[in-house]
Scaffold this motif. Structure first.
Motif, PDB file in Angstrom:
ATOM      1  N   THR A 359      42.351  36.742  48.243  1.00  0.00           N
ATOM      2  CA  THR A 359      42.406  37.725  46.931  1.00  0.00           C
ATOM      3  C   THR A 359      43.670  37.282  46.333  1.00  0.00           C
ATOM      4  N   LEU A 360      43.800  36.665  45.186  1.00  0.00           N
ATOM      5  CA  LEU A 360      44.993  36.149  44.604  1.00  0.00           C
ATOM      6  C   LEU A 360      45.312  37.058  43.192  1.00  0.00           C
ATOM      7  N   ARG A 361      46.582  37.514  43.215  1.00  0.00           N
ATOM      8  CA  ARG A 361      47.034  37.583  41.792  1.00  0.00           C
ATOM      9  C   ARG A 361      47.406  36.953  40.848  1.00  0.00           C
ATOM     10  N   GLY A 362      46.924  36.844  39.576  1.00  0.00           N
ATOM     11  CA  GLY A 362      46.999  35.782  38.645  1.00  0.00           C
ATOM     12  C   GLY A 362      48.419  36.419  37.678  1.00  0.00           C
ATOM     13  N   PHE A 363      48.729  35.505  36.856  1.00  0.00           N
ATOM     14  CA  PHE A 363      50.082  35.644  36.255  1.00  0.00           C
ATOM     15  C   PHE A 363      49.961  36.917  35.516  1.00  0.00           C
ATOM     16  N   GLN A 364      48.879  37.317  34.938  1.00  0.00           N
ATOM     17  CA  GLN A 364      48.766  38.638  34.214  1.00  0.00           C
ATOM     18  C   GLN A 364      48.496  39.979  35.076  1.00  0.00           C
ATOM     19  N   GLY A 365      48.433  39.646  36.233  1.00  0.00           N
ATOM     20  CA  GLY A 365      48.272  41.085  37.234  1.00  0.00           C
ATOM     21  C   GLY A 365      46.895  41.058  37.729  1.00  0.00           C
ATOM     22  N   THR A 366      46.127  40.397  37.059  1.00  0.00           N
ATOM     23  CA  THR A 366      44.470  40.406  37.512  1.00  0.00           C
ATOM     24  C   THR A 366      44.348  39.885  38.780  1.00  0.00           C
ATOM     25  N   LEU A 367      43.190  40.366  39.497  1.00  0.00           N
ATOM     26  CA  LEU A 367      42.832  39.899  40.870  1.00  0.00           C
ATOM     27  C   LEU A 367      41.988  38.788  40.879  1.00  0.00           C
ATOM     28  N   PHE A 368      41.938  37.848  41.553  1.00  0.00           N
ATOM     29  CA  PHE A 368      40.688  36.696  41.734  1.00  0.00           C
ATOM     30  C   PHE A 368      40.460  36.389  42.965  1.00  0.00           C
ATOM     31  N   ARG A 369      39.354  36.231  43.447  1.00  0.00           N
ATOM     32  CA  ARG A 369      38.590  35.682  44.771  1.00  0.00           C
ATOM     33  C   ARG A 369      38.590  34.138  44.754  1.00  0.00           C
ATOM     34  N   TYR A 370      39.324  33.475  45.935  1.00  0.00           N
ATOM     35  CA  TYR A 370      38.938  32.095  46.165  1.00  0.00           C
ATOM     36  C   TYR A 370      38.300  31.947  47.391  1.00  0.00           C
ATOM     37  N   PRO A 371      37.042  31.225  47.388  1.00  0.00           N
ATOM     38  CA  PRO A 371      36.325  31.063  48.688  1.00  0.00           C
ATOM     39  C   PRO A 371      36.734  30.124  49.480  1.00  0.00           C
TER      40      PRO A 371
END
Ligand SMILES: *Cc1c(COP(=O)(O)O)cnc(C)c1O
Length: 391
Positions: A359-371
């Motif tokens: 689970t990663l945090r993008g530059f605008q603070g939003t979370l993203f998943r990387y499989p």
């Protein structure tokens, strides 16, 4: 700014010819060195006066007329002025501060030669600077040897060490400021280093293009270009340093094919705002300088008034990364006290890690998943190949 600078020259150097003003040796000879010199050109604060009267540490004072013309005569809190005019806080030592926080003395293998990393060395070729920065990481040694000329005998010891150590493929010339040496001495050094077959890369760390841009003459760049690959790290503090003269000096270096990087020390109240830092990094990129390192200020003696909390440094890097050109984002590092080398620090981007991925945090603070793939999935591929590893 340009008008104020013309007025400065007209007022304090009315009889100086253009030829003299643009001559780096004239600039060096006419540096401001003490309270008497400075009180002619600025209203000194009580803290500045106290420091200039000798309460502060051993780091001398020197400001070129060119750089002095960029200083605000009335405002002691002006960023550029704070970087070069001492204040009495320099003599206040705080917990954890040391004269040699990076323990360079402990990694010094020959006089002036620091060998800390496996494949590269730091070669301190002079203790002279044209302008002394008050937060200097080497304030323990710069400007100490009164006008002794740089010694080829001392340099030869370091050169012999480099020649004997075939693992050294990268030599970083620093000091002091190597570009305060005359061309003849620099060329002597560069010729001998280039003659060592295993030295792939030569680098010069300097602030001269921004404090003494007159030094960057066509003679200098023509000479330097003979020693490629030669890279340069420019010590840049604030966007106000990027004047017409400094820009022309940087252009001459870039036109000579020298890849330019920058090094910036994060300084409280001087460049630790998102606007200032962004302007500086954009200004550098526009002038073909790649922002290389942003340093957390080293805990030298009397540095607490310059140091910014690391938390703020992380926020500042967060304000750049993703928000602007990736080339404009330097690596934020702490040079570890005790001699651990430069340690990069970054805002936390990995929020969680589990069997399925990240689970990663993008530059605008939003979370993203990387499989993510695991070592097991790599084995799966290996199992489908033949025993000799071929498909
Ligand atoms: C900074 C430094 C270097 C160069 O480090 P890079 O990360 O390769 O730029 C080499 N030696 C010493 C002692 C240093 O402090």
């Amino acid at each position: 700014m340009a008008i104020a600078r013309e007025a400065f020259r007209a007022r304090f150097f009315p009889d100086t010819t253009d030829a003299d003003w643009h001559d780096w040796r004239w600039q060096l000879r006419h540096r401001f060195r003490n309270e008497n010199d400075l009180c002619r050109i600025m209203q000194l604060s009580a803290q500045e006066t106290l420091a200039l009267r000798g309460a502060a540490g051993a780091l001398p004072l020197a400001i070129t007329p060119y750089y002095a013309s960029l200083l605000d005569p009335d405002d002691a809190t002006q960023p550029l002025r704070r970087t070069v005019v001492p204040v009495s806080l320099e003599s206040r030592h705080s917990v954890g501060e040391q004269s040699d926080p990076l323990h360079e003395e402990g990694s010094t293998v020959r006089p002036g030669l620091v060998h800390r990393y496996p494949d590269r060395v730091l070669f301190l070729v002079t203790d002279h600077c044209s302008v002394f920065c008050r937060y200097c990481t080497r304030s323990r040694l710069v400007g100490q040897a009164s006008d002794t000329s740089p010694s080829r005998r001392t340099w030869q010891g370091a050169i012999d060490y480099i020649a004997d150590h075939t693992e050294v493929r990268d030599v970083l010339l620093s000091g002091g400021d190597p570009l305060t040496l005359p061309n003849s001495e620099l060329e002597w050094l560069l010729t001998r280093l280039r003659a060592i077959p295993h030295v792939e890369l030569i680098r010069i760390g300097t602030k001269v293009p921004l404090v003494l841009p007159q030094r960057v003459t066509p003679d200098l760049t023509t000479m330097l270009a003979k020693f490629h690959p030669l890279w340069m790290s420019i010590h840049a503090t604030h966007p106000d340093e990027l004047t017409e003269e400094a820009s022309a000096a940087l252009a001459r270096l870039a036109d000579a094919g020298i890849p330019l990087g920058s090094q910036t020390v994060l300084l409280s109240g001087i460049n630790d705002s998102p606007e200032t830092l962004r302007q500086l990094m954009h200004g550098l990129v526009r002038r073909r300088v790649k922002p290389y390192y942003l340093y957390q200020c080293d805990p030298i003696l009397g540095s607490s008034h310059f140091r910014t909390p690391v938390k703020r440094g992380l926020e500042l890097i967060g304000s750049l990364r993703g928000h602007t050109t990736g080339y404009a984002v330097p690596t934020y590092v702490i040079d570890a006290p005790g001699g651990g080398g430069k340690i990069p620090i970054q805002p936390e981007t990995i929020v969680a890690r589990d069997a399925a991925g990240l689970t990663l945090r993008g530059f605008q603070g939003t979370l993203f998943r990387y499989p993510d793939v695991t070592d097991d999935s790599t084995e799966f591929f290996q199992e489908t190949t033949t025993p000799n590893g071929l498909p």
